[in-house]
Every structure is written in C-alpha cells, then in structure tokens.
Design an enzyme around this catalytic site. Structure first.
Site, mmCIF file in Angstrom:
data_model
loop_
_atom_site.group_PDB
_atom_site.id
_atom_site.type_symbol
_atom_site.label_atom_id
_atom_site.label_comp_id
_atom_site.label_asym_id
_atom_site.label_seq_id
_atom_site.Cartn_x
_atom_site.Cartn_y
_atom_site.Cartn_z
ATOM 1 N N ALA A 141 0.693 -0.740 -0.248
ATOM 2 C CA ALA A 141 0.042 0.291 0.339
ATOM 3 C C ALA A 141 1.314 1.053 -0.088
ATOM 4 O O ALA A 141 2.166 1.282 0.867
ATOM 5 C CB ALA A 141 -0.730 -0.647 1.126
ATOM 6 N N ASP A 142 0.446 2.115 -1.013
ATOM 7 C CA ASP A 142 0.921 3.889 -0.574
ATOM 8 C C ASP A 142 -0.153 4.943 -0.610
ATOM 9 O O ASP A 142 -1.102 4.773 -1.064
ATOM 10 C CB ASP A 142 1.631 3.064 -1.774
ATOM 11 C CG ASP A 142 2.958 4.652 -1.262
ATOM 12 O OD1 ASP A 142 3.757 5.378 -0.177
ATOM 13 O OD2 ASP A 142 3.103 6.180 -2.069
ATOM 14 N N THR A 143 0.334 5.679 0.419
ATOM 15 C CA THR A 143 -0.629 6.867 0.804
ATOM 16 C C THR A 143 -0.250 8.283 0.789
ATOM 17 O O THR A 143 1.151 8.324 1.416
ATOM 18 C CB THR A 143 -1.490 6.492 2.135
ATOM 19 O OG1 THR A 143 -2.249 5.366 2.817
ATOM 20 C CG2 THR A 143 -2.491 8.162 2.163
#
Length: 192
Positions: free
Chosen positions: A71-73
């Site tokens: 995941a990346d935000t």
C-alpha cells in the site's frame, strides 16, 4: 499466508481491524515520482512495487499460497505530491500550503501472489481549517508530522486541523479498509 509489505504501525493496526492473520515484511522500494507520472499513477505504482518486492523476498520459501499486500498513501495539492517532511521547516511549509485548502489523499492497495494481482485505489478530499503560525508551530513541535505524508496524522492531534473529510478516514490514515476488505475477499482470503 498473507504478508503486509509495510513497517507502518497504522497499516498493521488497520489490517488487524479486519481480523486478518498476517505477517509483516520490511521492503525497501524507491519512492521517486517519474517526470510525466500523475500523482495517482505514482501512488498506484509504489504500492504495486512494495507488494511485488515483498513477494520476491519470499519467493524461495513461499510456494503458491503466499499473498503480499502493498500500500501507499500520498497527500496531493495542486498536482504536487507531498511526501514525508524531512525537518521542522519542511513540515511547517507543508502545513502552511494545506491551511484553509482542500487536498486529495490518494491511497492504493495491491494484493499479489505468484499467479494473481489485484488492486484498488481510494481518493479522499480533506479540507484543512485556516491555520495560524502558532498552531502550525505547536503541531510541528509535537513531533507528530514526522514520518507522515503531508506532515499530519488524521488519527492523532492532526485531526484538530481537519475541517472536513469526504472519503475514507482509514484511507487517509494509510490503508483504505473497505477497499482492502473487498480485495481480500476477491482473493479468497478469509478474515473477520
């Protein structure tokens, strides 16, 4: 077996809320946006790269039943991707830019196995209150902005800076729970 390719305590907490059983992997993936890469494509690619790097690190021992979540935000304002602040002046500059404005928080999730890849993306709109210099200085002095995209944590003191949220609270925190649950279900991974 499910693995989370992230050392983020927030992602561990959110994935744990789903009741998923998982182990944590430490992956090192360059987070450098390409010159012609849109913010959404960048976040999507980094999340995918984290999941693939995690799978590659397990390749010798995992067999066919290994699934890795990456995941990346990122916080995006005016087309600029705000990473994590490198020092107090950087954090204060980010908060000044966000003050009184609405920005996007883009959160991408990838699940990968030897035979399958699935992904989803969540875009939330976050409006900051107008922040005075004393508020910015006090928040930066708290230390909370460090290690956080856009120099704030919605799950901490940073919540007091946010006037309005349209979208996913957990997505802003670092792992959109609804989208993650849907991907796990589509991948046939039991949770809850």
């Amino acid at each position: 077996m499910l693995y989370l390719a992230s050392q983020s305590p927030r992602r561990r907490e959110l994935l744990g809320q789903l009741g998923a059983t998982f182990s944590v992997l430490d992956v090192d993936v360059p987070e450098q946006r390409g010159a012609d890469e849109s913010p959404q494509d960048y976040v999507h690619r980094v999340a995918r790269d984290k999941a693939r790097a995690g799978l590659a690190s397990l390749d010798a021992t995992g067999g066919g039943n290994v699934v890795v979540l990456g995941a990346d935000t990122e916080v995006v304002l005016d087309g600029d991707v705000f990473g994590k602040p490198s020092h107090a002046m950087d954090a204060a500059a980010m908060l000044r830019r966000l003050s009184g404005r609405t920005h996007e928080v883009i959160s991408a999730v990838w699940l990968v196995s030897a035979a399958h890849e699935l992904s989803d993306i969540c875009v939330s709109q976050v409006r900051f209150a107008t922040l005075d210099e004393a508020t910015i200085a006090a928040y930066v002095a708290s230390g909370e902005p460090f290690g956080k995209a856009g120099a704030y944590a919605i799950q901490g003191r940073g919540a007091a800076l946010i006037e309005h949220l349209e979208g996913s609270y957990s997505g802003v925190m670092g792992l959109p729970v609804f989208e993650t649950a849907r991907l796990l279900g589509n991948f046939g991974i039991a949770f809850g």
